[in-house]
Design a protein around this motif. Structure first.
Motif, PDB file in Angstrom:
ATOM      1  N   THR A  91       0.814  -1.216   0.000  1.00 50.07           N
ATOM      2  CA  THR A  91       0.000   0.000   0.000  1.00 50.07           C
ATOM      3  C   THR A  91       0.846   1.263   0.000  1.00 50.07           C
ATOM      4  O   THR A  91       0.319   2.367  -0.148  1.00 50.07           O
ATOM      5  CB  THR A  91      -0.913   0.029   1.241  1.00 50.07           C
ATOM      6  OG1 THR A  91      -0.098   0.008   2.424  1.00 50.07           O
ATOM      7  CG2 THR A  91      -1.870  -1.148   1.258  1.00 50.07           C
ATOM      8  N   GLY A  92       2.155   1.117   0.205  1.00 48.40           N
ATOM      9  CA  GLY A  92       3.036   2.283   0.252  1.00 48.40           C
ATOM     10  C   GLY A  92       3.184   2.881   1.626  1.00 48.40           C
ATOM     11  O   GLY A  92       3.900   3.885   1.798  1.00 48.40           O
ATOM     12  N   LEU A  93       2.529   2.307   2.657  1.00 44.79           N
ATOM     13  CA  LEU A  93       2.639   2.858   4.006  1.00 44.79           C
ATOM     14  C   LEU A  93       4.046   2.663   4.556  1.00 44.79           C
ATOM     15  O   LEU A  93       4.633   3.582   5.123  1.00 44.79           O
ATOM     16  CB  LEU A  93       1.626   2.176   4.925  1.00 44.79           C
ATOM     17  CG  LEU A  93       1.634   2.692   6.359  1.00 44.79           C
ATOM     18  CD1 LEU A  93       0.930   4.035   6.441  1.00 44.79           C
ATOM     19  CD2 LEU A  93       0.975   1.685   7.308  1.00 44.79           C
ATOM     20  N   TRP A  94       4.566   1.447   4.408  1.00 48.52           N
ATOM     21  CA  TRP A  94       5.918   1.138   4.850  1.00 48.52           C
ATOM     22  C   TRP A  94       6.846   1.049   3.649  1.00 48.52           C
ATOM     23  O   TRP A  94       6.446   0.589   2.578  1.00 48.52           O
ATOM     24  CB  TRP A  94       5.956  -0.200   5.599  1.00 48.52           C
ATOM     25  CG  TRP A  94       5.380  -0.165   6.985  1.00 48.52           C
ATOM     26  CD1 TRP A  94       4.943   0.925   7.673  1.00 48.52           C
ATOM     27  CD2 TRP A  94       5.179  -1.293   7.852  1.00 48.52           C
ATOM     28  NE1 TRP A  94       4.475   0.566   8.909  1.00 48.52           N
ATOM     29  CE2 TRP A  94       4.620  -0.792   9.063  1.00 48.52           C
ATOM     30  CE3 TRP A  94       5.418  -2.653   7.750  1.00 48.52           C
ATOM     31  CZ2 TRP A  94       4.292  -1.624  10.127  1.00 48.52           C
ATOM     32  CZ3 TRP A  94       5.099  -3.489   8.809  1.00 48.52           C
ATOM     33  CH2 TRP A  94       4.542  -2.974   9.997  1.00 48.52           C
ATOM     34  N   SER A  95       8.070   1.462   3.831  1.00 49.98           N
ATOM     35  CA  SER A  95       9.087   1.290   2.792  1.00 49.98           C
ATOM     36  C   SER A  95       9.954   0.075   3.086  1.00 49.98           C
ATOM     37  O   SER A  95      10.881  -0.232   2.348  1.00 49.98           O
ATOM     38  CB  SER A  95       9.976   2.537   2.705  1.00 49.98           C
ATOM     39  OG  SER A  95      10.584   2.796   3.958  1.00 49.98           O
ATOM     40  N   GLY A  96       9.670  -0.583   4.173  1.00 46.77           N
ATOM     41  CA  GLY A  96      10.361  -1.796   4.596  1.00 46.77           C
ATOM     42  C   GLY A  96       9.574  -2.385   5.741  1.00 46.77           C
ATOM     43  O   GLY A  96       8.374  -2.112   5.884  1.00 46.77           O
ATOM     44  N   PHE A  97      10.225  -3.177   6.581  1.00 43.93           N
ATOM     45  CA  PHE A  97       9.529  -3.804   7.692  1.00 43.93           C
ATOM     46  C   PHE A  97      10.172  -3.354   9.008  1.00 43.93           C
ATOM     47  O   PHE A  97      11.223  -3.868   9.389  1.00 43.93           O
ATOM     48  CB  PHE A  97       9.580  -5.329   7.561  1.00 43.93           C
ATOM     49  CG  PHE A  97       8.797  -5.842   6.386  1.00 43.93           C
ATOM     50  CD1 PHE A  97       7.451  -6.121   6.502  1.00 43.93           C
ATOM     51  CD2 PHE A  97       9.418  -6.013   5.159  1.00 43.93           C
ATOM     52  CE1 PHE A  97       6.724  -6.572   5.416  1.00 43.93           C
ATOM     53  CE2 PHE A  97       8.705  -6.467   4.065  1.00 43.93           C
ATOM     54  CZ  PHE A  97       7.349  -6.745   4.188  1.00 43.93           C
ATOM     55  N   PRO A  98       9.558  -2.371   9.695  1.00 39.95           N
ATOM     56  CA  PRO A  98      10.105  -1.906  10.975  1.00 39.95           C
ATOM     57  C   PRO A  98      10.255  -3.083  11.938  1.00 39.95           C
ATOM     58  O   PRO A  98       9.290  -3.816  12.185  1.00 39.95           O
ATOM     59  CB  PRO A  98       9.049  -0.908  11.470  1.00 39.95           C
ATOM     60  CG  PRO A  98       8.291  -0.504  10.252  1.00 39.95           C
ATOM     61  CD  PRO A  98       8.316  -1.680   9.334  1.00 39.95           C
ATOM     62  N   PHE A  99      11.440  -3.251  12.470  1.00 45.29           N
ATOM     63  CA  PHE A  99      11.727  -4.464  13.239  1.00 45.29           C
ATOM     64  C   PHE A  99      10.808  -4.623  14.440  1.00 45.29           C
ATOM     65  O   PHE A  99      10.153  -5.653  14.612  1.00 45.29           O
ATOM     66  CB  PHE A  99      13.189  -4.469  13.694  1.00 45.29           C
ATOM     67  CG  PHE A  99      13.538  -5.677  14.532  1.00 45.29           C
ATOM     68  CD1 PHE A  99      13.841  -6.887  13.936  1.00 45.29           C
ATOM     69  CD2 PHE A  99      13.545  -5.601  15.925  1.00 45.29           C
ATOM     70  CE1 PHE A  99      14.142  -8.001  14.700  1.00 45.29           C
ATOM     71  CE2 PHE A  99      13.846  -6.697  16.696  1.00 45.29           C
ATOM     72  CZ  PHE A  99      14.148  -7.905  16.079  1.00 45.29           C
ATOM     73  N   TRP A 100      10.755  -3.594  15.294  1.00 44.27           N
ATOM     74  CA  TRP A 100      10.032  -3.777  16.544  1.00 44.27           C
ATOM     75  C   TRP A 100       8.535  -3.873  16.340  1.00 44.27           C
ATOM     76  O   TRP A 100       7.856  -4.677  17.009  1.00 44.27           O
ATOM     77  CB  TRP A 100      10.375  -2.649  17.519  1.00 44.27           C
ATOM     78  CG  TRP A 100      11.736  -2.801  18.101  1.00 44.27           C
ATOM     79  CD1 TRP A 100      12.821  -2.000  17.890  1.00 44.27           C
ATOM     80  CD2 TRP A 100      12.185  -3.860  18.960  1.00 44.27           C
ATOM     81  NE1 TRP A 100      13.921  -2.489  18.559  1.00 44.27           N
ATOM     82  CE2 TRP A 100      13.559  -3.624  19.233  1.00 44.27           C
ATOM     83  CE3 TRP A 100      11.574  -4.980  19.514  1.00 44.27           C
ATOM     84  CZ2 TRP A 100      14.302  -4.474  20.048  1.00 44.27           C
ATOM     85  CZ3 TRP A 100      12.319  -5.823  20.325  1.00 44.27           C
ATOM     86  CH2 TRP A 100      13.665  -5.565  20.584  1.00 44.27           C
ATOM     87  N   GLN A 101       7.971  -3.087  15.441  1.00 43.83           N
ATOM     88  CA  GLN A 101       6.537  -3.202  15.197  1.00 43.83           C
ATOM     89  C   GLN A 101       6.178  -4.583  14.668  1.00 43.83           C
ATOM     90  O   GLN A 101       5.237  -5.227  15.133  1.00 43.83           O
ATOM     91  CB  GLN A 101       6.087  -2.129  14.198  1.00 43.83           C
ATOM     92  CG  GLN A 101       6.009  -0.736  14.780  1.00 43.83           C
ATOM     93  CD  GLN A 101       5.313   0.218  13.838  1.00 43.83           C
ATOM     94  OE1 GLN A 101       4.145   0.037  13.515  1.00 43.83           O
ATOM     95  NE2 GLN A 101       6.033   1.230  13.390  1.00 43.83           N
ATOM     96  N   THR A 102       6.950  -5.052  13.673  1.00 45.72           N
ATOM     97  CA  THR A 102       6.669  -6.360  13.088  1.00 45.72           C
ATOM     98  C   THR A 102       6.868  -7.467  14.104  1.00 45.72           C
ATOM     99  O   THR A 102       6.032  -8.379  14.234  1.00 45.72           O
ATOM    100  CB  THR A 102       7.583  -6.597  11.872  1.00 45.72           C
ATOM    101  OG1 THR A 102       7.466  -5.508  10.963  1.00 45.72           O
ATOM    102  CG2 THR A 102       7.210  -7.881  11.168  1.00 45.72           C
ATOM    103  N   ALA A 103       7.974  -7.411  14.847  1.00 53.74           N
ATOM    104  CA  ALA A 103       8.267  -8.466  15.818  1.00 53.74           C
ATOM    105  C   ALA A 103       7.242  -8.497  16.946  1.00 53.74           C
ATOM    106  O   ALA A 103       6.806  -9.575  17.371  1.00 53.74           O
ATOM    107  CB  ALA A 103       9.674  -8.266  16.386  1.00 53.74           C
TER     108      ALA A 103
END
Length: 669
Positions: A91-103
């Motif tokens: 969707t373009g919200l993230w440009s990658g995968f933020p570690f702490w949010q994803t984890a």
């Protein structure tokens, strides 16, 4: 309460070994799931590898092995969150995968999934007649391996043979991955287009060893169902839509057909998947409710003159622990959701933000519990691999999307905030949490069944399951980041100039993103979804007739996957299923001459070879991804360019040779 066994069960080396196996299987599942939309159950391969490594220690035992496979399978299963979380990049919200949010969303969702299924253990595992196919098989693997420890020479030969088969599979698949994805001298698929007036038919197959192995493990019924979905899509739905579509000047029919499939026909597959998952939930609602009612409120008292039978083999995690861990998981989830909303919806006041965060967490917690019960029962009924986790994700996406849309209409403060893009990304973020709960509950009871059969301690298994969730949650974000930067996702590339042909499909994440977008924009193609629902209802009816007559089965979910996934995936899965069918017939025929022991050994060789093929291709894909990421080139290892026309035929030759070797190694004397 007495101790049921003096054997050591929960050990530091077991936890560390489980973490190491977790790294490999979680990374492999993330890669496979992003590429083809399928993951594999890692409990049995983890049990085999655990035995082969732990047997080097004289004081190791079956219970320690069981905890290792429990931890590894939980972490591998948690990788199912990739069925939705890449949508935040698409969707373009993230440009990658933020570690702490994803984890943290993986860890919190997975932990709640473990806790939700603990109250169901006694009634669904101990008292029920559910088959739990993977759980029973894993227990049998552990028992056979433990029994053979009494004969050192036989044990050494068996362990050596097990690792050799796993090595063969890993090596053959890794070599294919290097030659195709790295050096580019082997093609990975072949496609033929057949003109049919204003339309065109498509015949395709891929050469992926991992898909061949996935089809082998899937079974003949599911393989034929996938093939039916492929045939319906590319011989009926796509030609019909292509003939009715407006042709752009200069656009070739094959290009138009692919466009029509991507933009319309795939939603028919989504409809089949959704109605199949809904039907599974409806049919299981009664048994789940009955099982919950039958669960005793407390342990039954011992009969007069008899010693209480309640020992450590029947002790779940203490209720106080569950409440503390559950409260911590919910608090972490609230903080992460609140941070997400505060970052991307800064217009909301603090009270509005806290209220919206609380509503989202409550929705996820309640719906997650219902999903946990349903998925736990489905896993016991048909196995973890066949349980429709992606269908659950689709249902959660629709319900969450409709709920937030209704909330934006009812509460003026949310009217502009939840409209459009921001509503879509919040749906995807919360569904990723729900999917983590569903995936873990889908695996948890299977592991507890294995533990019940080998005499393990339930509360120790439940603690190890939570540890597995924590380890998997730490592994998933960097693997996602690595794969995204190396290959990109369909429709979402990290940098210009990348080859879209190499992009990972991430099919479920793409689908759920499209559905969420369609709900908030009002552009969802309900007609194709309706056609898919109609097809799903027809397949459900046909499946019921086949099962009742004893003539086989036609899993509806697999038909939906055949429509939704590219044919290069679906046909390869079917080839693997057919190969598995031929191998099973050969094993049954050979059992009369070689005996039951030979047949069991042959089946184990098949499992290990298949596991090796999946792990080998997946890990080679990760290695090539690392090379691409560090070099910032699309094909840094390529020896030839796209004009090398012989690549497809060389890939076909390798694929045929691989299938032949696979067959011969399993049924050899």
């Amino acid at each position: 309460m007495q101790s049921h066994t003096p054997l050591r069960e929960f050990t530091l080396r077991g936890v560390l070994l489980g973490a190491l196996i977790t790294l490999a299987f979680t990374a492999a599942n993330v890669y496979l799931g992003l590429k083809v939309g399928l993951t594999f159950a890692s409990a049995i391969p983890a049990a085999v590898i655990s035995m082969a490594l732990l047997y080097k220690f004289q004081d190791s035992n079956i219970l320690e092995n069981n905890l290792v496979q429990t931890q590894a399978s939980a972490a591998g299963t948690l990788s199912s969150v990739i069925f939705v979380i890449p949508g935040l990049v698409m969707t373009g919200l993230w440009s990658g995968f933020p570690f702490w949010q994803t984890a943290l969303i993986c860890a919190a969702g997975g932990t709640l999934g473990v806790l939700y299924t603990i109250p169901l253990r006694r009634v669904m595992v101990v008292q029920s007649q559910l088959p739990y196919p993977e759980g029973v098989a894993a227990a049998e693997v552990l028992r056979v391996g433990d029994a053979q420890r009494h004969t050192e020479s036989a044990d050494a030969a068996r362990r050596s043979g097990s690792m050799r088969e796993l090595g063969w599979g890993t090596g053959m698949a890794a070599l294919f991955g290097l030659l195709s994805g790295g050096l580019r001298v082997l093609g990975d698929a072949v496609t033929f287009w057949i003109p049919a007036g204003p339309a065109v038919l498509r015949i395709s197959t891929g050469f992926s060893p991992a898909l061949l192995a996935a089809g082998y493990l899937m079974g003949m019924a599911a393989g034929m169902a996938v093939l039916l979905g492929v045939a319906l899509c590319w011989f009926v739905i796509v030609p019909w839509l292509t003939a009715a579509a407006a042709h752009v000047d200069g656009q070739a029919l094959p290009a138009l057909a692919v466009q029509v499939w991507s933009q319309k026909a795939k939603f028919a597959g989504a409809g089949v998947i959704a109605v199949s998952a809904l039907w599974a939930l409806i049919t299981l609602a009664g048994p789940i409710a009955a099982a919950m009612r039958a669960q005793p409120a407390r342990a039954l008292p011992a009969a007069a003159g008899q010693e209480a039978r309640r020992d450590e083999t029947d002790v779940d995690m203490p209720r106080s622990w569950m409440l503390i861990i559950g409260a911590m998981a919910l608090c972490v989830l609230f903080l992460v959701v609140n941070h997400f909303i505060g970052t991307h919806m800064p217009a909301l006041h603090a009270g509005e933000r806290y209220g919206l965060s609380a509503l989202c967490v409550v929705f996820a917690a309640i719906f997650g519990f219902l999903v946990a019960a349903a998925c736990g029962y489905m896993a016991g009924l048909v196995g973890s691999s066949a349980s429709p986790i992606s269908g659950i994700g689709i249902i959660a996406t629709v319900l969450m999307g409709v709920s937030l849309l209704a909330l934006s209409w009812l509460v003026p403060a949310f009217r502009t905030t939840l409209a459009g893009h921001l509503g879509v990304v919040l749906v995807l973020f919360m569904v990723s949490v729900i999917l983590a709960m569903a995936a873990i509950s889908n695996d948890n009871l299977q592991d507890l069944k294995t533990g019940y059969l080998v005499g393990a301690t339930p509360w120790r298994q439940q603690m190890v399951l939570i540890i597995g969730c924590a380890v998997g949650a730490v592994v998933i974000p960097p693997v996602l980041e690595l794969l995204y930067n190396a290959y990109g996702f369909a429709g979402a590339m990290p940098r210009p100039g990348m080859d879209p042909k190499l992009a990972l499909e991430a099919p479920q994440a793409n689908l759920m993103t499209q559905i969420a977008n369609g709900i908030f924009s009002g552009s969802l193609d309900w007609s194709m979804l309706g056609i898919g629902v109609a097809i799903g209802v027809a397949v459900i009816a046909l499946d019921a007739v086949l099962r009742k007559s004893g003539r086989g089965a036609l899993p509806p979910l697999a038909v939906g996957l055949g429509i939704y996934l590219p044919p290069t995936i679906g046909v390869t899965l079917t080839i693997g299923a057919v190969l598995g069918f031929a191998i099973q017939r050969a094993i049954k025929a050979g059992e009369a001459r070689g005996g039951r022991a030979w047949a069991i050994a042959a089946e184990e060789r098949g499992l290990l070879l298949a596991s090796g093929l999946i792990v080998g291709e997946s890990l080679m894909g990760l290695l090539i991804a690392a090379v691409i990421g560090f070099s910032a080139e699309n094909a840094p290892l390529a020896l030839v360019g796209d004009q090398f026309s012989a690549a497809h035929w060389l890939g076909l030759i390798y694929f045929i040779a691989l299938g032949s070797i696979f067959y011969r190694r399993i049924i050899r004397r």
